[in-house]
Design a protein around this motif. Structure first.
Motif, PDB file in Angstrom:
ATOM      1  N   PRO A   5      47.001  36.551  39.971  1.00 59.04           N
ATOM      2  CA  PRO A   5      47.537  37.227  38.607  1.00 59.04           C
ATOM      3  C   PRO A   5      46.952  38.571  38.161  1.00 59.04           C
ATOM      4  O   PRO A   5      45.762  38.748  38.687  1.00 59.04           O
ATOM      5  CB  PRO A   5      47.240  36.306  37.654  1.00 59.04           C
ATOM      6  N   ASP A   6      47.795  39.105  37.666  1.00 60.86           N
ATOM      7  CA  ASP A   6      47.081  40.804  37.068  1.00 60.86           C
ATOM      8  C   ASP A   6      45.930  40.047  36.110  1.00 60.86           C
ATOM      9  O   ASP A   6      46.065  39.033  35.353  1.00 60.86           O
ATOM     10  CB  ASP A   6      48.070  41.408  36.260  1.00 60.86           C
ATOM     11  N   THR A   7      44.986  40.907  35.803  1.00 62.48           N
ATOM     12  CA  THR A   7      43.852  40.557  35.092  1.00 62.48           C
ATOM     13  C   THR A   7      44.073  40.319  33.603  1.00 62.48           C
ATOM     14  O   THR A   7      43.502  39.675  33.065  1.00 62.48           O
ATOM     15  CB  THR A   7      42.673  41.548  35.307  1.00 62.48           C
ATOM     16  N   THR A   8      45.570  41.055  33.209  1.00 63.71           N
ATOM     17  CA  THR A   8      45.692  40.751  32.006  1.00 63.71           C
ATOM     18  C   THR A   8      46.392  39.415  31.538  1.00 63.71           C
ATOM     19  O   THR A   8      46.451  39.052  30.362  1.00 63.71           O
ATOM     20  CB  THR A   8      46.808  41.772  31.504  1.00 63.71           C
ATOM     21  N   LEU A  23      30.730  38.761  32.960  1.00 64.37           N
ATOM     22  CA  LEU A  23      32.020  38.813  33.899  1.00 64.37           C
ATOM     23  C   LEU A  23      32.353  40.296  33.790  1.00 64.37           C
ATOM     24  O   LEU A  23      32.413  41.190  32.926  1.00 64.37           O
ATOM     25  CB  LEU A  23      32.970  38.334  32.647  1.00 64.37           C
ATOM     26  N   THR A  24      32.719  40.709  35.083  1.00 64.13           N
ATOM     27  CA  THR A  24      32.988  41.835  35.384  1.00 64.13           C
ATOM     28  C   THR A  24      34.394  42.048  36.142  1.00 64.13           C
ATOM     29  O   THR A  24      34.878  41.278  37.081  1.00 64.13           O
ATOM     30  CB  THR A  24      31.937  42.515  36.594  1.00 64.13           C
ATOM     31  N   LEU A  25      35.225  42.894  35.287  1.00 60.18           N
ATOM     32  CA  LEU A  25      36.659  43.050  35.705  1.00 60.18           C
ATOM     33  C   LEU A  25      37.008  44.154  36.454  1.00 60.18           C
ATOM     34  O   LEU A  25      35.904  45.318  36.305  1.00 60.18           O
ATOM     35  CB  LEU A  25      37.500  42.834  34.344  1.00 60.18           C
ATOM     36  N   GLN A  27      38.353  46.885  35.835  1.00 57.11           N
ATOM     37  CA  GLN A  27      38.296  48.316  35.067  1.00 57.11           C
ATOM     38  C   GLN A  27      36.608  48.662  34.736  1.00 57.11           C
ATOM     39  O   GLN A  27      36.559  49.735  34.066  1.00 57.11           O
ATOM     40  CB  GLN A  27      39.192  48.148  33.753  1.00 57.11           C
ATOM     41  N   ASP A  28      35.908  47.579  34.838  1.00 64.60           N
ATOM     42  CA  ASP A  28      34.620  47.924  34.166  1.00 64.60           C
ATOM     43  C   ASP A  28      33.613  48.407  35.328  1.00 64.60           C
ATOM     44  O   ASP A  28      33.803  48.734  36.695  1.00 64.60           O
ATOM     45  CB  ASP A  28      33.944  46.430  34.090  1.00 64.60           C
ATOM     46  N   ALA A  29      32.728  49.361  34.647  1.00 64.96           N
ATOM     47  CA  ALA A  29      31.628  50.056  35.413  1.00 64.96           C
ATOM     48  C   ALA A  29      31.051  49.116  36.257  1.00 64.96           C
ATOM     49  O   ALA A  29      30.627  47.862  35.697  1.00 64.96           O
ATOM     50  CB  ALA A  29      30.728  50.560  34.564  1.00 64.96           C
ATOM     51  N   GLY A  30      30.496  49.088  37.503  1.00 69.11           N
ATOM     52  CA  GLY A  30      29.858  48.290  38.152  1.00 69.11           C
ATOM     53  C   GLY A  30      30.785  47.198  38.889  1.00 69.11           C
ATOM     54  O   GLY A  30      30.032  46.403  39.686  1.00 69.11           O
ATOM     55  N   TYR A  31      31.991  47.357  38.903  1.00 65.84           N
ATOM     56  CA  TYR A  31      32.682  46.277  39.566  1.00 65.84           C
ATOM     57  C   TYR A  31      32.607  46.527  41.059  1.00 65.84           C
ATOM     58  O   TYR A  31      32.550  45.557  41.808  1.00 65.84           O
ATOM     59  CB  TYR A  31      34.353  46.718  39.344  1.00 65.84           C
ATOM     60  N   ASP A  32      32.736  47.706  41.492  1.00 63.77           N
ATOM     61  CA  ASP A  32      32.338  47.909  43.083  1.00 63.77           C
ATOM     62  C   ASP A  32      31.229  47.336  43.554  1.00 63.77           C
ATOM     63  O   ASP A  32      31.226  46.720  44.801  1.00 63.77           O
ATOM     64  CB  ASP A  32      32.546  49.432  43.484  1.00 63.77           C
ATOM     65  N   ALA A  33      30.127  47.598  42.733  1.00 65.99           N
ATOM     66  CA  ALA A  33      28.651  47.002  43.163  1.00 65.99           C
ATOM     67  C   ALA A  33      28.753  45.303  43.212  1.00 65.99           C
ATOM     68  O   ALA A  33      28.476  44.678  44.089  1.00 65.99           O
ATOM     69  CB  ALA A  33      27.691  47.523  42.327  1.00 65.99           C
ATOM     70  N   ARG A  45      39.216  42.772  46.643  1.00 67.27           N
ATOM     71  CA  ARG A  45      39.487  43.194  44.928  1.00 67.27           C
ATOM     72  C   ARG A  45      39.557  41.791  44.593  1.00 67.27           C
ATOM     73  O   ARG A  45      40.657  41.476  44.357  1.00 67.27           O
ATOM     74  CB  ARG A  45      40.404  44.236  44.847  1.00 67.27           C
ATOM     75  N   PRO A  46      38.601  41.372  43.977  1.00 63.64           N
ATOM     76  CA  PRO A  46      38.855  39.928  43.094  1.00 63.64           C
ATOM     77  C   PRO A  46      39.311  40.378  41.961  1.00 63.64           C
ATOM     78  O   PRO A  46      39.098  41.257  41.357  1.00 63.64           O
ATOM     79  CB  PRO A  46      37.291  39.180  42.936  1.00 63.64           C
ATOM     80  N   ALA A  47      39.894  39.342  41.028  1.00 61.63           N
ATOM     81  CA  ALA A  47      40.182  39.747  39.911  1.00 61.63           C
ATOM     82  C   ALA A  47      39.192  39.539  38.888  1.00 61.63           C
ATOM     83  O   ALA A  47      39.438  40.550  37.993  1.00 61.63           O
ATOM     84  CB  ALA A  47      41.223  38.271  39.460  1.00 61.63           C
ATOM     85  N   ALA A  48      38.019  39.110  39.012  1.00 61.55           N
ATOM     86  CA  ALA A  48      36.892  39.045  38.145  1.00 61.55           C
ATOM     87  C   ALA A  48      35.875  38.431  38.709  1.00 61.55           C
ATOM     88  O   ALA A  48      35.898  37.618  39.924  1.00 61.55           O
ATOM     89  CB  ALA A  48      37.192  38.086  36.979  1.00 61.55           C
ATOM     90  N   ILE A  49      34.566  38.812  38.365  1.00 64.38           N
ATOM     91  CA  ILE A  49      33.333  38.466  38.891  1.00 64.38           C
ATOM     92  C   ILE A  49      32.336  37.787  37.769  1.00 64.38           C
ATOM     93  O   ILE A  49      31.966  38.706  37.152  1.00 64.38           O
ATOM     94  CB  ILE A  49      32.499  39.385  40.098  1.00 64.38           C
ATOM     95  N   ALA A  50      32.205  36.617  38.118  1.00 65.17           N
ATOM     96  CA  ALA A  50      31.159  35.777  37.104  1.00 65.17           C
ATOM     97  C   ALA A  50      29.897  35.868  37.613  1.00 65.17           C
ATOM     98  O   ALA A  50      29.653  35.275  38.610  1.00 65.17           O
ATOM     99  CB  ALA A  50      31.727  34.463  36.587  1.00 65.17           C
ATOM    100  N   ARG A  51      28.872  36.388  36.931  1.00 67.69           N
ATOM    101  CA  ARG A  51      27.511  36.226  37.390  1.00 67.69           C
ATOM    102  C   ARG A  51      26.863  35.280  36.589  1.00 67.69           C
ATOM    103  O   ARG A  51      26.453  35.775  35.593  1.00 67.69           O
ATOM    104  CB  ARG A  51      26.912  37.786  37.348  1.00 67.69           C
ATOM    105  N   VAL A  52      26.970  33.980  36.978  1.00 62.02           N
ATOM    106  CA  VAL A  52      26.580  33.005  36.345  1.00 62.02           C
ATOM    107  C   VAL A  52      24.986  32.867  36.002  1.00 62.02           C
ATOM    108  O   VAL A  52      24.242  33.405  36.772  1.00 62.02           O
ATOM    109  CB  VAL A  52      27.025  31.642  36.849  1.00 62.02           C
TER     110      VAL A  52
END
Length: 469
Positions: A5-8, A23-25, A27-33, A45-52
């Protein structure tokens, strides 16, 4: 499941608010890292990255993924060859912030969070003269290595990592948390010992530890030979290794000597055959045990020294930082035949870059005494886990290293036992996965059907759920 899905479309703000972690989306700074893994060839390219931050965060992420039609991809150390811990359109559950360790030296156990790397475990255990069998690179994630089997320096003496797993806490596909051990969920416990990330998110592991060396100080290091000597070294090694005391193990590699200390400058950049030895027995017996290792042939370098076990574990970390381009191929090896040696000599002479290499890791001794059906890890016949890796920092060389690896593998594969250590596999299809689990595959598929019938956790070396009925 394969929703992208689109992130929206998903209520990420609600998920973010529920987490102690971040949670990094896109459009967020640090997404590529945040989406980068150890293998620089992986670009997803994940939809989101949760650093739990804790188990509750993991439960929230698993439930969110399931309820919103997202694929979860689970990342521990991020070292896995294929980079399956990230996926396009997935919710990455990144355990890298969960790295605590708790050792009980008297009980010879260590409890380890799911995001730890082996350097964390070695730091906790070697200070007490103990270790648990792991791998060969300290920056490797505990979760990925342990769930795939765990072949390392201590395998001949103490078995695989999975042979030393006592319990695991697991978040299942339905969001429940269970503990798996010999008495609780024993079928799940069996499957976790080699079956990879197919059955849930492991939040913590409890391992058995062992006294090693002299209060954690072992004798180890490389013995290097000229590449022209490789056939003779390999013939000697194949006969010697199974006959050695199990306190001594050594893996063989075809390599380029790194242009860095502690290697003598006169050897920098030279192609070589090397054996990296690790002796964990009593030091009073070391001279006698190591004599055949020191005296064979005409080595370029004998680099055997007393050192903490953690030092040997970390010896290659700086040489292989995260972000290099990697292409892997692997097989189990029952015997190092003359035909195989000829192929190794051919491709060793053609190493395409200074980082590219071939390794043979022993899985005999204690590991071979465990029945093949005692854990999900099925390859218990002795021999070696072989791996060929084309590696280079420069993406422009990706085709070069990939071509060398594939050609080497294609020629060598007919001489092997077939199947491979799943931690060394790229995305190679169901037939290769089935071949790697041998007679254990069907049981794994049934257990998968019980614990993850919808195959929520499929970004792994996937074992599809068995049909019900």
């Amino acid at each position: 499941m394969s929703g992208h899905p689109d992130t929206t479309e998903a209520p990420y703000a609600e998920l973010a608010a529920s987490l102690r972690g971040t949670l990094t989306l896109p459009q967020d700074a640090g997404y590529d890292a945040a989406r980068a893994v150890y293998n620089g060839m992986v670009d997803r390219r994940p939809a989101a990255i949760a650093r739990v931050a804790d188990t509750a965060d993991i439960v929230a992420c698993v439930n969110f993924a399931r309820e919103n039609g997202l694929d979860p991809a689970v990342r521990g150390g991020g070292h896995q060859a294929s980079g399956l811990s990230v996926a396009d359109g997935a919710l990455v559950i990144d355990l890298g912030g969960m790295r605590s360790t708790t050792i009980d030296p008297a009980a010879h156990t260590v409890r380890v969070d799911g995001g730890a790397v082996w350097a964390d475990v070695d730091h906790a255990t070697v200070a007490f003269g103990q270790a648990t069998p792991s791998g060969f690179i300290a920056s490797t994630g505990v979760g990925g290595l342990a769930l795939g089997g765990g072949i390392g320096y201590l395998t001949r003496r103490f078995g695989l990592t999975v042979d030393n797993l006592l319990a695991a806490d697991v978040v299942l596909a339905d969001g429940t948390l269970v503990t798996a051990d010999e008495n609780r969920h024993p079928d799940l416990f069996w499957a976790l010992r080699g079956g990879g990330g197919n059955f849930g998110v492991v939040t913590s592991f409890t391992f058995r530890t062992h006294d090693i060396g002299e209060h954690g100080v072992i004798i180890g290091g490389p013995v290097l030979y000229d590449l022209a000597d490789a056939p003779a070294v390999m013939r000697w090694y194949r006969e010697l290794l199974p006959a050695l005391p199990e306190e001594l193990s050594g893996w063989l590699g075809l390599l380029t000597i790194p242009p860095a200390a502690p290697f003598p400058e006169s050897l920098w950049g030279r192609k070589a055959c090397g054996i990296i030895w690790c002796y964990t027995g009593e030091h009073a017996a070391a001279d006698a045990v190591l004599a055949p290792v020191r005296e064979f042939g005409s080595p370029l370098l004998v680099g055997l020294h007393a050192m903490p076990f953690s030092t040997l574990q970390q010896a290659f970390d700086a040489l292989y930082p995260a972000g290099l381009q990697w292409y892997w191929r692997a097989d189990f090896v029952k015997e190092i035949s003359d035909a195989a040696i000829d192929i190794h000599a051919k491709y060793g002479a053609a190493l395409p870059t200074g980082f590219s290499t071939m390794h043979l890791y022993p899985i005999d001794g204690a590991a071979a005494r465990v029945p093949a059906d005692a854990t999900a890890f099925a390859y218990r016949q002795g021999g070696w886990a072989g791996v060929i890796v084309g590696v280079d920092p420069d993406p422009a060389n990706a085709e070069l290293i990939t071509g060398w690896t594939k050609s080497y593998y294609d020629e060598l594969h007919p001489t092997t036992a077939g199947g491979a250590y799943v931690n060394f596999m790229m995305e190679e299809g169901t037939d290769r996965i089935r071949a790697s689990y041998l007679q254990n595959y069907d049981r794994l598929a049934r257990i998968k059907a019980h614990y993850d019938p919808a195959n929520l956790f499929h970004h792994n070396q996937n074992i599809e759920p068995a049909p019900v009925g």
